[in-house]
Design an enzyme around this catalytic site. Structure first.
Site, PDB file in Angstrom:
ATOM      1  N   LYS A 128      -6.690   6.355  10.756  1.00 46.37           N
ATOM      2  CA  LYS A 128      -8.105   6.253  11.147  1.00 46.37           C
ATOM      3  C   LYS A 128      -8.152   6.087  12.665  1.00 46.37           C
ATOM      4  O   LYS A 128      -8.152   4.951  13.165  1.00 46.37           O
ATOM      5  CB  LYS A 128      -8.747   5.018  10.500  1.00 46.37           C
ATOM      6  CG  LYS A 128      -9.126   5.164   9.053  1.00 46.37           C
ATOM      7  CD  LYS A 128      -9.840   3.889   8.609  1.00 46.37           C
ATOM      8  CE  LYS A 128     -10.279   3.964   7.171  1.00 46.37           C
ATOM      9  NZ  LYS A 128     -10.797   2.647   6.709  1.00 46.37           N
ATOM     10  N   ASP A 148      -4.587   1.780  10.873  1.00 44.03           N
ATOM     11  CA  ASP A 148      -5.994   1.468  11.113  1.00 44.03           C
ATOM     12  C   ASP A 148      -6.095   0.980  12.566  1.00 44.03           C
ATOM     13  O   ASP A 148      -6.160   1.794  13.492  1.00 44.03           O
ATOM     14  CB  ASP A 148      -6.369   0.384  10.086  1.00 44.03           C
ATOM     15  CG  ASP A 148      -7.851   0.162   9.931  1.00 44.03           C
ATOM     16  OD1 ASP A 148      -8.586   0.469  10.867  1.00 44.03           O
ATOM     17  OD2 ASP A 148      -8.281  -0.327   8.883  1.00 44.03           O
ATOM     18  N   GLY A 174       0.773  -1.235   0.000  1.00 46.00           N
ATOM     19  CA  GLY A 174       0.000   0.000   0.000  1.00 46.00           C
ATOM     20  C   GLY A 174       0.806   1.289   0.000  1.00 46.00           C
ATOM     21  O   GLY A 174       0.380   2.294  -0.565  1.00 46.00           O
TER      22      GLY A 174
HETATM   23  C1  PRP Z   1      -2.910  -2.182   5.183  1.00 44.32           C
HETATM   24  C2  PRP Z   1      -2.021  -0.969   5.361  1.00 44.32           C
HETATM   25  C3  PRP Z   1      -1.296  -1.270   6.639  1.00 44.32           C
HETATM   26  C4  PRP Z   1      -2.326  -2.039   7.441  1.00 44.32           C
HETATM   27  C5  PRP Z   1      -2.965  -1.128   8.429  1.00 44.32           C
HETATM   28  O1  PRP Z   1      -2.160  -3.198   4.599  1.00 44.32           O
HETATM   29  O2  PRP Z   1      -1.129  -0.802   4.295  1.00 44.32           O
HETATM   30  O3  PRP Z   1      -0.159  -2.070   6.428  1.00 44.32           O
HETATM   31  O4  PRP Z   1      -3.304  -2.530   6.508  1.00 44.32           O
HETATM   32  O5  PRP Z   1      -3.883  -1.827   9.224  1.00 44.32           O
HETATM   33  P1  PRP Z   1      -3.699  -2.040  10.785  1.00 44.32           P
HETATM   34  O6  PRP Z   1      -3.305  -0.721  11.410  1.00 44.32           O
HETATM   35  O7  PRP Z   1      -5.068  -2.488  11.209  1.00 44.32           O
HETATM   36  O8  PRP Z   1      -2.671  -3.104  11.015  1.00 44.32           O
HETATM   37  P2  PRP Z   1      -2.796  -4.500   3.928  1.00 44.32           P
HETATM   38  O9  PRP Z   1      -2.679  -5.637   4.885  1.00 44.32           O
HETATM   39  O10 PRP Z   1      -4.156  -4.177   3.412  1.00 44.32           O
HETATM   40  O11 PRP Z   1      -1.794  -4.806   2.740  1.00 44.32           O
HETATM   41  P3  PRP Z   1      -1.386  -3.903   1.466  1.00 44.32           P
HETATM   42  O12 PRP Z   1      -0.533  -2.769   1.989  1.00 44.32           O
HETATM   43  O13 PRP Z   1      -0.611  -4.839   0.600  1.00 44.32           O
HETATM   44  O14 PRP Z   1      -2.645  -3.395   0.805  1.00 44.32           O
END
Ligand code: PRP
Length: 178
Positions: A130, A102, A43
């Protein structure tokens, strides 16, 4: 605008302003020092690419992929390091670069992991946060902006690997993920 997007939250220009502000803070804080920037895949790729190009401090890039399980809209709280960094970070300044915080699980765990490997400092830059979703308290030194608890995509952020390529950040129409 993509047909699946309900509303544009941040335009490319607004994102650029946030990125430049964060870069200035980092440049000031780490002037004359070296930084290992750990890009947390996938991401943060857009944010990281734009951010490091605004940095005037010496930066070495490394990459780590830690993803939560599942493909839905919720973080599971269980993360898995799928691809680790190559660098020895012992005694080094580490900057974890994230697109969004998040629940805080990912960054909390990764920060502890970097500290346990002997990093001199571990700081976090996250474009989005968030706060309403936080489960674990984690200090984020450099933050673009806080956002409400909406499903946002674009500028690296995805839903089932889609929408990462958009140069703006938008709120997904609920019918797309319901
Ligand atoms: C998303 C984002 C963070 C994580 C945040 O990654 O990039 O790494 O979620 O969430 P958290 O604070 O609840 O841990 P994701 O697992 O969707 O993978 P990506 O970056 O490959 O989309």
């Amino acid at each position: 605008m993509h047909n699946d997007i309900k509303e544009i939250l941040f335009t490319k220009q607004e994102i650029d302003l946030m990125v430049h502000r964060i870069a200035s803070q980092i440049n000031e804080e780490f002037e004359g020092e070296e930084l290992i920037a750990v890009v947390i895949l996938k991401g943060s790729m857009m944010f990281a690419a734009d951010l490091v190009r605004c940095l005037t401090v010496n930066v070495k890039l490394d990459f780590l992929q830690a993803s939560s399980y599942g493909s839905g809209t919720q973080s599971s709280g269980v993360i898995n390091i799928k691809k680790d960094i190559d660098s020895d970070i012992s005694g080094k300044n580490v900057l974890l670069i994230e697109d969004i915080i998040d629940s805080g699980n990912t960054l909390s765990l990764l920060k502890k992991e970097m500290q346990s490997r002997g990093a001199k400092t571990v700081k976090i830059a996250s474009l989005l946060s968030k706060p309403d979703r936080r489960v674990v308290n984690v200090e984020v030194e450099y933050i673009g902006t806080e956002i409400p608890d909406e499903f946002v995509v674009g500028y690296g952020l995805d839903m089932d690997e889609k929408y990462r390529q958009m140069d703006y950040i938008g709120i997904l129409k609920p019918e797309v993920y319901m």
